[in-house]
Design an enzyme around this catalytic site. Structure first.
Site, PDB file in Angstrom:
ATOM      1  N   ARG A 239      -6.063  -2.228   3.297  1.00  0.00           N
ATOM      2  CA  ARG A 239      -6.898  -2.169   4.101  1.00  0.00           C
ATOM      3  C   ARG A 239      -7.815  -3.562   5.378  1.00  0.00           C
ATOM      4  O   ARG A 239      -7.117  -5.007   4.670  1.00  0.00           O
ATOM      5  CB  ARG A 239      -8.837  -2.543   3.133  1.00  0.00           C
ATOM      6  N   GLU A 268     -12.421   0.043  13.079  1.00  0.00           N
ATOM      7  CA  GLU A 268     -11.507   1.018  13.823  1.00  0.00           C
ATOM      8  C   GLU A 268     -12.182   2.039  14.862  1.00  0.00           C
ATOM      9  O   GLU A 268     -12.466   3.198  14.208  1.00  0.00           O
ATOM     10  CB  GLU A 268     -10.130   1.328  12.931  1.00  0.00           C
ATOM     11  N   HIS A 296      -4.212   2.882  11.436  1.00  0.00           N
ATOM     12  CA  HIS A 296      -4.711   3.512  10.560  1.00  0.00           C
ATOM     13  C   HIS A 296      -3.560   4.743  10.209  1.00  0.00           C
ATOM     14  O   HIS A 296      -4.707   5.708   9.592  1.00  0.00           O
ATOM     15  CB  HIS A 296      -5.991   3.550  10.028  1.00  0.00           C
TER      16      HIS A 296
END
Length: 330
Positions: A239, A268, A296
């Protein structure tokens, strides 16, 4: 009409065939494609279950408006974008899907490590812009991976999968996880390290695989990086908040870190003025050649994405039928 209503809050915007194959006889399944929590207003209040991905946060305001929700399922591993504690106060279980992308994330962590430690990214970046000689010398010194310490923070499913891959490469796998029961080190041939600082001091490669909690927020910060060996490597596929990414540019420039592979950031997409992005995009900065940034995406494969959707739908089905729930995090 089916007796229940299941809402897919974000991320999934197609025909929902995967979800309807599991839930169609029980529930009307709708996708909201929400970009913020505000987009949920008037859309989720009557939901019997909510499926959540990672584009938005579901907090106290939304949870307070849920009238009959039997489950919020975070279709992924991390669940820091849902207020699971408040949901429990309201009697709403929150679940996750912890096993959908274990292989993919572990493969990505090892892929980043190999690209960094073997100079693959470094050479590709420099040669692509005709910078430097057509020679191995600009990346020297590189060291053989066999026998080097692969340090893991968080020996869960993904951490274990990454550690086993590193072990297969002949690396000395050590891990820090105060919540892990005794015996996993013996069963897998890893070394348990009792103190985080001790792990940091010996890790040639440090790979982060812990959830984001108050305990783990910025568990890797400037101080932590300063304890790592000179010319070591950092990989984060967990994370974004577990690593203070703003500390990476200085560590790269000083030679403390020889490279960093970062798949996740706290926001993000990140703002254009994020210090790591600014350094990474500047060909004159060492970060340009020594940092790998991904959007991601470590979780993604077609098979993993389908697993995520099906397993999330199956969790909702169990909740709607009143069956025992799995992977409840609150």
């Amino acid at each position: 009409m089916p007796p229940f209503r299941v809402v897919v809050a974000d991320f999934i915007t197609d025909d929902l065939l995967a979800e309807r194959n599991v839930l169609g006889d029980l529930a009307d399944v709708v996708s909201l494609d929400a970009r913020s929590e505000a987009d949920l207003v008037g859309q989720v209040e009557t939901a019997d279950a909510v499926m959540l991905y990672h584009n938005i946060v579901i907090g106290r305001d939304t949870i307070s408006r849920l009238k009959q929700c039997k489950l919020i399922v975070r279709c992924g591993v991390g669940f820091d974008n849902v207020d699971h504690r408040f949901a429990r106060e309201r009697g709403i279980p929150v679940g996750n899907v912890p096993d959908y992308g274990t292989e993919e994330v572990a493969d990505s962590a090892i892929g980043m490590m190999l690209s960094l430690t073997r100079g693959i990214n470094f050479f590709n970046s420099r040669l692509q812009r005709s910078h430097g000689d057509w020679s191995f010398m600009p990346v020297a010194p590189l060291h053989r991976l066999r026998g080097q310490v692969f340090g893991v923070i968080g020996l869960g499913r993904i951490g274990t999968a990454a550690a086993l891959r590193a072990k297969a490469l002949g690396m000395d796998v050590a891990f820090y996880d105060p919540h892990k029961q005794d015996g996993y080190d013996k069963a897998n041939g890893f070394r348990r390290v009792e103190a985080l600082d001790d792990l940091l001091k010996q890790s040639f490669v440090l790979s982060v695989h812990c959830p984001l909690t108050p305990e783990t927020r910025h568990i890797v910060d400037a101080r932590a990086i300063s304890l790592m060996p000179d010319r070591s490597f950092l990989v984060n596929t967990a994370r974004g908040g577990t690593v203070d990414a703003t500390a990476i540019p200085a560590a790269i420039r000083s030679g403390k870190l020889a490279g960093a592979g970062i798949d996740v950031l706290p926001i993000e997409p990140p703002p254009a003025d994020h210090p790591l992005l600014v350094a990474w995009r500047d060909p004159a900065d060492p970060c340009h050649d020594r940092v790998i940034l991904n959007p991601h995406s470590a979780f993604y494969s077609e098979q993993g994405l389908l697993d995520m959707r099906i397993k999330g739908s199956q969790a909702c089905r169990r909740a709607l039928l009143g069956e025992p729930l799995r992977n409840v995090v609150n």
